[in-house]
Write an enzyme that holds these catalytic residues in place. Structure first.
Site, short mmCIF file in Angstrom:
data_model
loop_
_atom_site.label_atom_id
_atom_site.label_comp_id
_atom_site.label_asym_id
_atom_site.label_seq_id
_atom_site.Cartn_x
_atom_site.Cartn_y
_atom_site.Cartn_z
N GLU A 124 0.81 -1.22 0.00
CA GLU A 124 0.00 0.00 0.00
C GLU A 124 0.84 1.27 0.00
O GLU A 124 0.53 2.23 -0.70
CB GLU A 124 -0.92 -0.01 1.22
CG GLU A 124 -1.94 1.11 1.23
CD GLU A 124 -2.93 0.95 2.37
OE1 GLU A 124 -3.68 1.91 2.62
OE2 GLU A 124 -2.95 -0.11 3.01
N ASP A 125 1.93 1.28 0.79
CA ASP A 125 2.68 2.52 1.00
C ASP A 125 4.04 2.57 0.30
O ASP A 125 4.65 3.63 0.24
CB ASP A 125 2.90 2.75 2.50
CG ASP A 125 1.59 2.96 3.25
OD1 ASP A 125 0.64 3.46 2.62
OD2 ASP A 125 1.52 2.61 4.44
#
Length: 777
Positions: A121-122
């Site tokens: 996600e990051d």
């Protein structure tokens, strides 16, 4: 929490990196030096955090520990330069999440996923990359966690619902997903003070409404209590502080009393030669606050703030220990619960008893074995705890499985995300009642559950066919709320017929979704049947007497062309749309007739096979002056409604209005509402007529004018009963007592002849001045 990415080479960041005062200029060399110092400090902090984690991983094999180290190195590199809101390196968060998972003794794959849970996600890491580095199981866990979008309660309901549905499907696939997610949420809540205060309310609310109840349903009571406390402290900081001070004062006042109770209890068990482990238990601030709020009590009126847990060697000792305690102190009547014989839905087992201790202070005792204690605190995580210590122990690995399966059933029957969330939120309510089937099986239901909830908990077929019930041998209405200990028996019919009114009182998400699913299915079947009638009627108006049949050459292509024209996926969907009024039968019929005409012309010119579908030239030219009317008899269920404005009954002249999305609505021919609709939308009116043999009674409204007095209503009701007319509803109006008054009744009659007989019976009744049918205006 989302990380903050630091660009170390940017001069603007030099002050933050080197700790220089704001406004002090820094040269490029100073900035580089400051960055180097900070990078070393961050690396040391991360290494120290991971070193603390490895101390907790002594239950892993050397090979598993090495895999966890590799996951840490990969995550550390992926999150390089990212900071949390506190200013710490972001990698400290995944390490903390993994440490919480290690307390549950989760396996190496789960720990690796915890370290990598934000990598996709990051950090832009891809799932194939994780599969290549760490294997498919770890990548699937990380992928499941990545899909768990944050539930933004300030955004639209559809987004919340879709996010929660993603979480359900991920946790149903592998329960480790939700364990890692709860560890992630726990650490985020512990560090919520570093987040801007404007976000506290939203994050705390979603934790209280979603994550804490999930932890409870999975038996993770320690996590459940912690999430509640942290949410309460950020959601209501002032109240939390006031209660905290009050509890501290009460604790100091009763310290001697608690110490005395502990000594006396230990002495009693020593005399009885029962080895026990005694632990103090204090009610959480949030549970104290909720009890004060719900029961309108003051802090001084809370009687069960303090208690003890008594841990005994085996099951038989639980009941022996209970006898010892009841010999020592007097029990409070009605405050004993045997949650060993009847466990909670999440697997929790204990004996609970409230005793009157020294100085008449009530003290609660919870008695359980060590195995029960592990399950009580760790729920589904107890599976890994026991697997680590006692590989052959038959611990309840199935904890929470029944609830997860129930949610999957709801998911399969509820395609609308908002409706799904509505069902599931109901099932997250933690309080339960325990009732018995006729075969003495125990069923756990939410507090406030009704007989219908019980029926659907047994089986969806039992719920669909329920018509009556007996509780403890007595006949009761289906909406009756159940109490713990009730023995419930359901009386069923041969035909399934769930009532839409049940949705107003059922308590469980399973019952609600089953009822809606059945009603939707029923409505679809009825609408399809009505649509077929309407299309055939319209088709005959175009000179075609029947539908093309499947065994005729060219019929498949004919229907395909028609579906392409209407945009429907199947013939059933097209007929359903016509029945619901979403499509006009005349337009579809004209198109179908045109397609048949084309096929006929091809056949006449010799371009089609002799047995291809066609109609005669006479049929193609003929147009009926008037379409054959639709016949109604009261058996049409959801596809046909009888207008409440005029309440038509057999014998009335009637018309049919094909409402958009609501099927066929039948009005009386002289209905004022129907006349307004006719002026506005005449194309949607179709011919309808009554069947020669209606299948049921129909409701109609009457107005009875009478001289008010004692017993008048009883005489009117008796007259209607004598005429075999059922009273459905009575409206006495809002006026006060008057000498002459109008009563409005809704009664069920067979037809106009039956209604006339009922009105004559009323007119013969003393005190009745007039009786007439209500007319729509």
């Amino acid at each position: 929490m989302p990380p903050t990415t630091v660009a170390p080479s940017a001069p603007a960041n030099a002050a933050g990196l080197g700790g220089l005062p704001t406004g002090v200029p820094a040269t490029a060399a100073e900035a580089a030096a400051a960055h180097k110092v900070n990078a070393v400090a961050a690396a040391n902090a991360a290494a120290a955090s991971f070193a603390n984690l490895t101390i907790k991983l002594d239950y892993l094999s050397p090979a598993d520990l090495e895999q966890v180290r590799q996951a840490y190195r990969f995550a550390d590199e992926a999150h390089l330069g990212q900071l949390r809101n506190s200013g710490e390196p972001y990698i400290t968060h995944p390490i903390a999440v993994a440490a919480l998972c290690a307390e549950w003794k989760l396996d190496a794959q789960a720990l690796m996923a915890a370290l990598l849970h934000d990598a996709i996600e990051d950090c832009g890491v891809t799932k194939p990359e994780l599969i290549e580095r760490f294997g498919a199981p770890v990548a699937e866990l990380v992928d499941g966690l990545t899909k768990l979008d944050k539930l933004q309660f300030s955004t639209r309901e559809e987004n919340q619902a879709e996010s929660f549905r993603k979480m359900l499907l991920a946790m149903a696939r592998d329960v480790r997903v939700i364990l890692i997610k709860l560890a992630d949420r726990s650490h985020n809540m512990r560090t919520l003070s570093d987040v801007p205060r404007s976000k506290w309310a939203r994050i705390s609310s979603e934790t209280l409404e979603i994550y804490a109840p999930i932890a409870y349903r999975l038996g993770l009571n320690q996590t459940y209590r912690e999430l509640q406390e942290l949410s309460f402290s950020h959601l209501r900081p002032w109240r939390h502080a006031v209660l905290s001070k009050a509890l501290e004062r009460a604790r100091s006042r009763r310290r001697d009393l608690i110490g005395k109770v502990q000594k006396e209890v230990e002495a009693a068990f020593e005399a009885a030669h029962i080895p026990v482990r005694l632990a103090g238990r204090e009610k959480t601030l949030y549970s104290i606050y909720k009890k004060m709020d719900e029961k309108h009590l003051s802090f001084a009126q809370i009687s069960d703030m303090y208690g003890f847990r008594v841990i005994v060697p085996n099951l038989a000792d639980c009941y022996t220990a209970l006898g010892v305690l009841h010999q020592l102190y007097k029990p409070v009547p009605g405050k004993f619960k045997d949650l060993i014989a009847i466990p909670k839905a999440n697997g929790y087992q204990s004996l609970h008893t409230m005793l009157v201790g020294p100085s008449a202070v009530n003290v609660e005792f919870q008695i359980r074995t060590q195995a029960m204690h592990v399950v009580a605190e760790s729920g589904v995580a107890a599976h890994w705890l026991y697997k680590a210590n006692e590989p052959d122990s038959p611990i309840a690995a199935r904890l929470g499985a029944q609830w997860l399966q129930s949610l999957l059933d709801i998911q399969n029957e509820t395609r609308d995300a908002a409706e799904f969330l509505d069902h599931v939120k109901v099932d997250l309510f933690p309080e339960s009642v325990y009732v018995f089937t006729p075969k003495s099986k125990i069923i756990s239901l939410p507090r406030g559950a009704t007989v219908v909830d019980f029926a659907y908990a047994i089986h969806s077929d039992v719920g669909d066919r329920a018509v009556a019930a007996r509780i403890n041998g007595e006949q009761v209405p289906l909406r009756t709320e159940l109490q713990s200990g009730d023995a419930v028996e359901i009386v069923t019919s041969t035909v399934p017929a769930p009532n839409p009114a049940w949705l107003s009182f059922v308590r469980t998400g399973r019952a609600r979704s089953k009822i809606r699913h059945h009603l939707k299915t029923l409505a679809q079947a009825d609408s399809e049947k009505l649509g077929e009638k309407l299309l055939l009627q319209a088709l005959r108006g175009e000179g075609v007497e029947r539908f093309p049949t499947d065994d005729e050459v060219g019929s498949t292509a004919l229907w395909s062309k028609l579906l392409h024209f209407t945009g429907n996926r199947s013939r059933a969907e097209l007929l359903e749309d016509i029945g619901l009024g979403k499509r006009v039968a005349d337009i579809v019929a004209k198109r179908l007739a045109a397609l048949i005409a084309e096929e006929t012309e091809r056949a006449l010119s010799g371009k089609a096979r002799p047995d291809a579908i066609r109609v005669s030239q006479e049929q193609l030219l003929r147009r009926q002056e008037r379409q054959a009317p639709i016949t109604v008899d009261g058996s049409e269920s959801a596809s046909v409604r009888y207008a409440p404005c005029c309440r038509p009954i057999p014998g009335d002249a009637i018309v049919g209005y094909l409402g958009r999305g609501e099927g066929l609505v039948v009005h009386t021919a002289d209905c004022a509402t129907a006349r307004k609709l006719l002026n506005k939308d005449s194309d949607r009116f179709i011919g309808v007529e009554w069947s020669d043999e209606p299948t049921r009674a129909f409701q109609t409204a009457i107005i009875v004018t009478l001289n008010n007095g004692k017993g008048v209503l009883a005489r009117v009701a008796s007259a209607l009963a004598g005429a075999e007319a059922d009273i459905v509803h009575i409206d006495m109006g809002q006026e006060g007592p008057q000498e002459v008054t109008d009563l409005r009744f809704v009664i069920a009659v067979r037809d106009r002849v039956h209604l006339a007989a009922a009105l004559r019976a009323l007119k013969r009744t003393p005190a009745v001045l007039r009786a007439r049918r209500a007319v729509s205006s």
